[in-house]
Write a protein that holds these residues in place. Structure first.
Motif, PDB file in Angstrom:
ATOM      1  N   ASP A   1       6.962  -9.272   2.005  1.00  0.00           N
ATOM      2  CA  ASP A   1       8.059  -8.950   2.921  1.00  0.00           C
ATOM      3  C   ASP A   1       9.123 -10.045   2.929  1.00  0.00           C
ATOM      4  OD1 ASP A   1       7.397  -6.371   3.769  1.00  0.00           O
ATOM      5  OD2 ASP A   1       5.963  -7.127   5.243  1.00  0.00           O
ATOM      6  N   GLN A   2       8.699 -11.296   2.729  1.00  0.00           N
ATOM      7  CA  GLN A   2       9.674 -12.380   2.620  1.00  0.00           C
ATOM      8  C   GLN A   2      10.509 -12.199   1.349  1.00  0.00           C
ATOM      9  OE1 GLN A   2       8.210 -16.413   3.171  1.00  0.00           O
ATOM     10  NE2 GLN A   2       9.742 -17.203   1.744  1.00  0.00           N
ATOM     11  N   ALA A   3       9.852 -11.796   0.264  1.00  0.00           N
ATOM     12  CA  ALA A   3      10.576 -11.579  -0.992  1.00  0.00           C
ATOM     13  C   ALA A   3      11.642 -10.498  -0.829  1.00  0.00           C
ATOM     14  CB  ALA A   3       9.597 -11.201  -2.102  1.00  0.00           C
ATOM     15  N   LEU A   4      11.355  -9.504  -0.005  1.00  0.00           N
ATOM     16  CA  LEU A   4      12.295  -8.401   0.193  1.00  0.00           C
ATOM     17  C   LEU A   4      13.533  -8.822   0.978  1.00  0.00           C
ATOM     18  CD1 LEU A   4       9.781  -5.508   0.878  1.00  0.00           C
ATOM     19  CD2 LEU A   4      11.322  -5.714  -1.081  1.00  0.00           C
ATOM     20  N   THR A   5      13.496 -10.000   1.611  1.00  0.00           N
ATOM     21  CA  THR A   5      14.688 -10.487   2.313  1.00  0.00           C
ATOM     22  C   THR A   5      15.672 -11.145   1.355  1.00  0.00           C
ATOM     23  OG1 THR A   5      13.785 -12.692   2.819  1.00  0.00           O
ATOM     24  CG2 THR A   5      13.287 -10.905   4.373  1.00  0.00           C
ATOM     25  N   HIS A   6      15.256 -11.393   0.119  1.00  0.00           N
ATOM     26  CA  HIS A   6      16.144 -11.981  -0.886  1.00  0.00           C
ATOM     27  C   HIS A   6      16.894 -10.847  -1.583  1.00  0.00           C
ATOM     28  CE1 HIS A   6      14.554 -16.228  -0.984  1.00  0.00           C
ATOM     29  NE2 HIS A   6      13.625 -15.602  -0.274  1.00  0.00           N
ATOM     30  N   ALA A   7      18.169 -10.725  -1.289  1.00  0.00           N
ATOM     31  CA  ALA A   7      18.935  -9.552  -1.724  1.00  0.00           C
ATOM     32  C   ALA A   7      18.956  -9.379  -3.234  1.00  0.00           C
ATOM     33  CB  ALA A   7      20.367  -9.658  -1.196  1.00  0.00           C
ATOM     34  N   ASN A   8      18.934 -10.471  -3.993  1.00  0.00           N
ATOM     35  CA  ASN A   8      19.081 -10.379  -5.444  1.00  0.00           C
ATOM     36  C   ASN A   8      17.748 -10.445  -6.184  1.00  0.00           C
ATOM     37  OD1 ASN A   8      21.933 -10.250  -5.287  1.00  0.00           O
ATOM     38  ND2 ASN A   8      22.013 -12.476  -5.016  1.00  0.00           N
ATOM     39  N   LEU A   9      16.647 -10.315  -5.442  1.00  0.00           N
ATOM     40  CA  LEU A   9      15.322 -10.401  -6.061  1.00  0.00           C
ATOM     41  C   LEU A   9      14.698  -9.014  -6.145  1.00  0.00           C
ATOM     42  CD1 LEU A   9      13.187 -12.528  -7.065  1.00  0.00           C
ATOM     43  CD2 LEU A   9      12.200 -12.393  -4.762  1.00  0.00           C
ATOM     44  N   LYS A  10      14.297  -8.591  -7.346  1.00  0.00           N
ATOM     45  CA  LYS A  10      13.625  -7.305  -7.534  1.00  0.00           C
ATOM     46  C   LYS A  10      12.126  -7.514  -7.318  1.00  0.00           C
ATOM     47  CE  LYS A  10      17.320  -5.107  -9.075  1.00  0.00           C
ATOM     48  NZ  LYS A  10      18.271  -4.769  -8.046  1.00  0.00           N
ATOM     49  N   VAL A  11      11.515  -6.675  -6.484  1.00  0.00           N
ATOM     50  CA  VAL A  11      10.111  -6.851  -6.110  1.00  0.00           C
ATOM     51  C   VAL A  11       9.294  -5.639  -6.559  1.00  0.00           C
ATOM     52  CG1 VAL A  11       8.512  -7.286  -4.210  1.00  0.00           C
ATOM     53  CG2 VAL A  11      10.859  -8.176  -4.097  1.00  0.00           C
ATOM     54  N   LYS A  12       8.167  -5.903  -7.222  1.00  0.00           N
ATOM     55  CA  LYS A  12       7.239  -4.850  -7.611  1.00  0.00           C
ATOM     56  C   LYS A  12       5.824  -5.261  -7.233  1.00  0.00           C
ATOM     57  CE  LYS A  12       9.960  -3.292 -11.604  1.00  0.00           C
ATOM     58  NZ  LYS A  12       9.987  -3.109 -13.074  1.00  0.00           N
ATOM     59  N   LEU A  13       4.980  -4.269  -6.983  1.00  0.00           N
ATOM     60  CA  LEU A  13       3.559  -4.510  -6.774  1.00  0.00           C
ATOM     61  C   LEU A  13       2.795  -3.915  -7.951  1.00  0.00           C
ATOM     62  CD1 LEU A  13       2.999  -3.639  -2.984  1.00  0.00           C
ATOM     63  CD2 LEU A  13       3.827  -5.767  -4.010  1.00  0.00           C
ATOM     64  N   ASN A  14       1.748  -4.612  -8.381  1.00  0.00           N
ATOM     65  CA  ASN A  14       0.878  -4.121  -9.442  1.00  0.00           C
ATOM     66  C   ASN A  14      -0.504  -3.831  -8.860  1.00  0.00           C
ATOM     67  OD1 ASN A  14       2.895  -4.580 -11.317  1.00  0.00           O
ATOM     68  ND2 ASN A  14       2.039  -6.518 -12.032  1.00  0.00           N
ATOM     69  N   ALA A  15      -1.078  -2.695  -9.231  1.00  0.00           N
ATOM     70  CA  ALA A  15      -2.433  -2.351  -8.800  1.00  0.00           C
ATOM     71  C   ALA A  15      -3.165  -1.727  -9.984  1.00  0.00           C
ATOM     72  CB  ALA A  15      -2.404  -1.374  -7.632  1.00  0.00           C
ATOM     73  N   VAL A  16      -4.380  -2.186 -10.244  1.00  0.00           N
ATOM     74  CA  VAL A  16      -5.187  -1.553 -11.283  1.00  0.00           C
ATOM     75  C   VAL A  16      -5.757  -0.254 -10.720  1.00  0.00           C
ATOM     76  CG1 VAL A  16      -7.179  -1.800 -12.815  1.00  0.00           C
ATOM     77  CG2 VAL A  16      -5.739  -3.782 -12.308  1.00  0.00           C
ATOM     78  N   LEU A  17      -5.661   0.803 -11.501  1.00  0.00           N
ATOM     79  CA  LEU A  17      -6.159   2.110 -11.076  1.00  0.00           C
ATOM     80  C   LEU A  17      -7.677   2.114 -11.206  1.00  0.00           C
ATOM     81  CD1 LEU A  17      -5.071   4.873 -10.158  1.00  0.00           C
ATOM     82  CD2 LEU A  17      -4.917   5.533 -12.563  1.00  0.00           C
ATOM     83  N   LEU A  18      -8.364   2.075 -10.054  1.00  0.00           N
ATOM     84  CA  LEU A  18      -9.819   1.993 -10.030  1.00  0.00           C
ATOM     85  C   LEU A  18     -10.404   3.099  -9.147  1.00  0.00           C
ATOM     86  CD1 LEU A  18     -10.263  -1.851  -9.452  1.00  0.00           C
ATOM     87  CD2 LEU A  18     -10.576  -0.634 -11.612  1.00  0.00           C
ATOM     88  N   ARG A  19     -11.600   3.529  -9.489  1.00  0.00           N
ATOM     89  CA  ARG A  19     -12.247   4.561  -8.691  1.00  0.00           C
ATOM     90  C   ARG A  19     -12.450   4.091  -7.241  1.00  0.00           C
ATOM     91  NH1 ARG A  19     -13.990   8.883 -10.839  1.00  0.00           N
ATOM     92  NH2 ARG A  19     -14.043   7.966 -12.910  1.00  0.00           N
ATOM     93  N   ASP A  20     -12.693   2.795  -7.054  1.00  0.00           N
ATOM     94  CA  ASP A  20     -12.917   2.240  -5.708  1.00  0.00           C
ATOM     95  C   ASP A  20     -11.714   2.440  -4.792  1.00  0.00           C
ATOM     96  OD1 ASP A  20     -14.417   0.880  -7.754  1.00  0.00           O
ATOM     97  OD2 ASP A  20     -15.085  -0.530  -6.229  1.00  0.00           O
ATOM     98  N   THR A  21     -10.507   2.399  -5.372  1.00  0.00           N
ATOM     99  CA  THR A  21      -9.307   2.367  -4.543  1.00  0.00           C
ATOM    100  C   THR A  21      -8.630   3.725  -4.422  1.00  0.00           C
ATOM    101  OG1 THR A  21      -7.976   1.737  -6.483  1.00  0.00           O
ATOM    102  CG2 THR A  21      -8.865  -0.043  -5.151  1.00  0.00           C
ATOM    103  N   LEU A  22      -9.268   4.772  -4.941  1.00  0.00           N
ATOM    104  CA  LEU A  22      -8.637   6.083  -4.944  1.00  0.00           C
ATOM    105  C   LEU A  22      -8.627   6.762  -3.581  1.00  0.00           C
ATOM    106  CD1 LEU A  22      -9.652   8.007  -8.179  1.00  0.00           C
ATOM    107  CD2 LEU A  22      -7.473   6.988  -7.582  1.00  0.00           C
ATOM    108  N   ALA A  23      -9.652   6.516  -2.772  1.00  0.00           N
ATOM    109  CA  ALA A  23      -9.889   7.314  -1.569  1.00  0.00           C
ATOM    110  C   ALA A  23      -8.619   7.558  -0.768  1.00  0.00           C
ATOM    111  CB  ALA A  23     -10.949   6.645  -0.706  1.00  0.00           C
ATOM    112  N   ASP A  24      -7.924   6.482  -0.395  1.00  0.00           N
ATOM    113  CA  ASP A  24      -6.702   6.653   0.394  1.00  0.00           C
ATOM    114  C   ASP A  24      -5.581   5.793  -0.172  1.00  0.00           C
ATOM    115  OD1 ASP A  24      -5.383   7.875   2.579  1.00  0.00           O
ATOM    116  OD2 ASP A  24      -5.470   5.990   3.679  1.00  0.00           O
ATOM    117  N   GLY A  25      -5.824   5.293  -1.402  1.00  0.00           N
ATOM    118  CA  GLY A  25      -4.914   4.304  -1.973  1.00  0.00           C
ATOM    119  C   GLY A  25      -3.493   4.781  -2.149  1.00  0.00           C
ATOM    120  N   PHE A  26      -3.306   5.952  -2.739  1.00  0.00           N
ATOM    121  CA  PHE A  26      -1.951   6.440  -3.000  1.00  0.00           C
ATOM    122  C   PHE A  26      -1.202   6.668  -1.690  1.00  0.00           C
ATOM    123  CE2 PHE A  26      -3.906   8.592  -6.989  1.00  0.00           C
ATOM    124  CZ  PHE A  26      -3.930   7.370  -7.645  1.00  0.00           C
TER     125      PHE A  26
END
Length: 226
Positions: free
Chosen positions: A106-131
């Protein structure tokens, strides 16, 4: 002693790459923020003339060091966040650090000229409510959440068999909810991104088993020892 490339060696290397047409550099790992000279490496990339300087990080030092990194010339940051459920995050990473990582994002998102992405490995454990959880997260945040399909390696056969999920799972989930593929730009990485008019952010999918995945590869990787 470690024979990692020194800052002056990285600078010389990047100047050569820039002269050959390289316009984007990504500092990744392992975890690049364990290097005490990371800020100087970012400065070296900026000094070489590179227009886009990206960092892939676990986000643990993000809130503490982001201002230094952006002043040095950082333009893009990718943060590894495999789940927004604190219990699942702790199980996957072995650490209860989700809250501090989110503060950094959220701090990164306050920097107007900074592009922010999140990376997540697609795993069976995280499918339940992940999306659904990530969809809520990017409703009002201009963040791209990219799911990376787990790859089979020489030593993870059992883990791969237990955890692998096809990228089609995410693609189908998105298409059923009105998400559509976004146009690609010339310097885009391997992700196919999906946009929705009611969301500020995007979903992305990196599917290494998809047909033609390597056909448009435009990347060169240099190891820490050169």
């Amino acid at each position: 002693p470690h024979d990692f490339l020194a800052v002056n060696e990285v600078s010389r290397l990047l100047r050569a790459f820039y002269a050959l047409g390289v316009s984007k550099v990504r500092l990744t790992g392992g975890e690049p923020s364990v290097r005490k000279d990371l800020t100087q490496l970012i400065e070296a990339a900026a000094g070489a003339g590179v227009e886009k300087i990206a960092l892939t990080t676990n986000g643990w030092r993000l809130a503490r060091s982001l201002n230094d990194w952006t002043r040095a010339g950082l333009t893009h940051v990718n943060v590894s966040v495999d789940s927004l459920d604190p219990a699942v995050f702790a199980r996957v990473t072995g650490h209860h650090a989700l809250e501090s990582v989110q503060v950094g994002v959220d701090q990164a998102l306050t920097h107007a000229n900074l592009k922010v992405k999140l990376n997540a490995v697609l795993l069976r454990d995280t499918l339940a409510d992940g999306f659904k959880g990530f969809a809520s997260f990017i409703k009002d945040r201009p963040v791209s959440v990219r799911f990376i399909e787990l790859m089979r390696t020489g030593d993870n056969a059992a883990f791969f068999a237990a955890k692998h999920v096809s990228g089609d799972t995410l693609r189908d989930w998105l298409q059923r909810r009105g998400w559509t593929p976004a146009p690609r730009r010339f310097d885009d990485g391997p992700a196919t991104e999906f946009a929705h008019p009611e969301f500020a952010g995007r979903f992305g999918l990196i599917a290494p088993y998809a047909p033609g995945f390597c056909d448009s590869c435009n990347r060169l990787r240099v190891a820490a020892r050169g």
